[in-house]
Enzyme design. Structure first.
Site, PDB file in Angstrom:
ATOM      1  CG  HIS A 101      -0.813   4.588  10.772  1.00 17.18           C
ATOM      2  ND1 HIS A 101      -1.003   3.312  10.292  1.00 17.18           N
ATOM      3  CD2 HIS A 101      -1.345   4.600  12.015  1.00 17.18           C
ATOM      4  CE1 HIS A 101      -1.634   2.600  11.203  1.00 17.18           C
ATOM      5  NE2 HIS A 101      -1.855   3.356  12.264  1.00 17.18           N
ATOM      6  CG  ASP A 133      -1.467   3.487   5.999  1.00 20.30           C
ATOM      7  OD1 ASP A 133      -1.549   3.821   7.191  1.00 20.30           O
ATOM      8  OD2 ASP A 133      -0.957   2.409   5.629  1.00 20.30           O
ATOM      9  CG  HIS A 160      -3.680  -0.750   8.809  1.00 20.02           C
ATOM     10  ND1 HIS A 160      -4.329   0.117   7.966  1.00 20.02           N
ATOM     11  CD2 HIS A 160      -2.468  -0.181   9.068  1.00 20.02           C
ATOM     12  CE1 HIS A 160      -3.555   1.168   7.712  1.00 20.02           C
ATOM     13  NE2 HIS A 160      -2.428   1.008   8.379  1.00 20.02           N
ATOM     14  CD  GLU A 188       4.005   3.847   9.564  1.00 22.15           C
ATOM     15  OE1 GLU A 188       4.719   2.841   9.471  1.00 22.15           O
ATOM     16  OE2 GLU A 188       2.755   3.815   9.459  1.00 22.15           O
TER      17      GLU A 188
END
Length: 224
Positions: free
Chosen positions: A204, A143, A136, A201
């Protein structure tokens, strides 16, 4: 010898600015000034952070409705490096004829925000360690989820966004068949467009070549 010289010329725009990036307290090169960022963009246009405006967004980090219980961004916006954004636009275009689309929760995240998150959740399964930084922070992690274009409703997924439990893992299978199918669909589509999944996740993803983009700590206000 000639081929090596040509290769060096091709790589030079991406390599030279990295040598000028100052190191932070962990010894990581982090771009924290707009002039240095602009220098990188001038040398290599792929370094440009583009504001998302053709894909639905739901930026909970601009509100208190997130796991930190505090607003981490000054306003709701998503930025991504140009190659990442263009890949998602191609995916969005592919999805539209079947009535589906994307919704993005987060993209570029200033390094300072990663530090705040780590203070609250010091677990590298769910938060990036500031000693390594995050995709990120490089502007190439995203996301996101899938939505029905007609209603804007999200397709059923294993958990809500930012659920730090095993149910969010890609290998968790105690779920309804529809949910597993949706999770698999998102992963298949993202991987087909050059992204890599984070196994813990379901939401992600990051570009395969994330490391070639430098870490950044420039706030949303400065980008605006």
């Amino acid at each position: 010898m000639k081929n090596i010289f040509i290769l060096c010329l091709l790589l030079w725009p991406a390599m030279l600015p990295a040598q000028e990036i100052p190191l932070n307290k962990y010894g990581l090169p982090v771009i924290s000034s707009v002039p240095l960022y602009e220098q990188q963009v001038k040398a290599n246009s792929e370094m440009r952070l583009v504001r998302v405006n053709n894909i639905a967004i739901d930026v909970r980090y601009a509100t208190k409705d997130n796991f930190t219980k505090t607003a981490l961004y000054p306003f709701a916006a998503v930025w991504l490096r140009q190659p990442a954004y263009e890949a998602l636009l191609r995916l969005q275009e592919y999805l539209e004829p079947i009535g589906l689309g994307l919704k993005i929760f987060d993209g570029y995240r200033p390094y300072r925000v990663t530090e705040k998150m780590w203070e609250i959740v010091p677990d590298d399964r769910y938060a990036a360690n500031p000693k390594t930084g995050s995709g990120h922070n490089r502007g190439v992690a995203v996301d996101l989820t899938l939505i029905y274009l007609k209603t804007g409703k999200e397709l059923p997924m294993p958990t809500p966004y930012d659920d730090f439990t095993e149910k969010a893992h890609h290998d968790y299978m105690d779920l309804d068949a529809e949910v597993i199918e949706n999770r698999t669909l998102l992963r298949t589509l993202m991987e087909a467009h050059g992204f890599v999944a984070l196994e813990t996740e379901w939401w992600h993803y990051a570009l395969k070549d994330a490391a070639r983009f430098p870490l950044m700590d420039i706030g949303f206000e400065e980008l605006k």
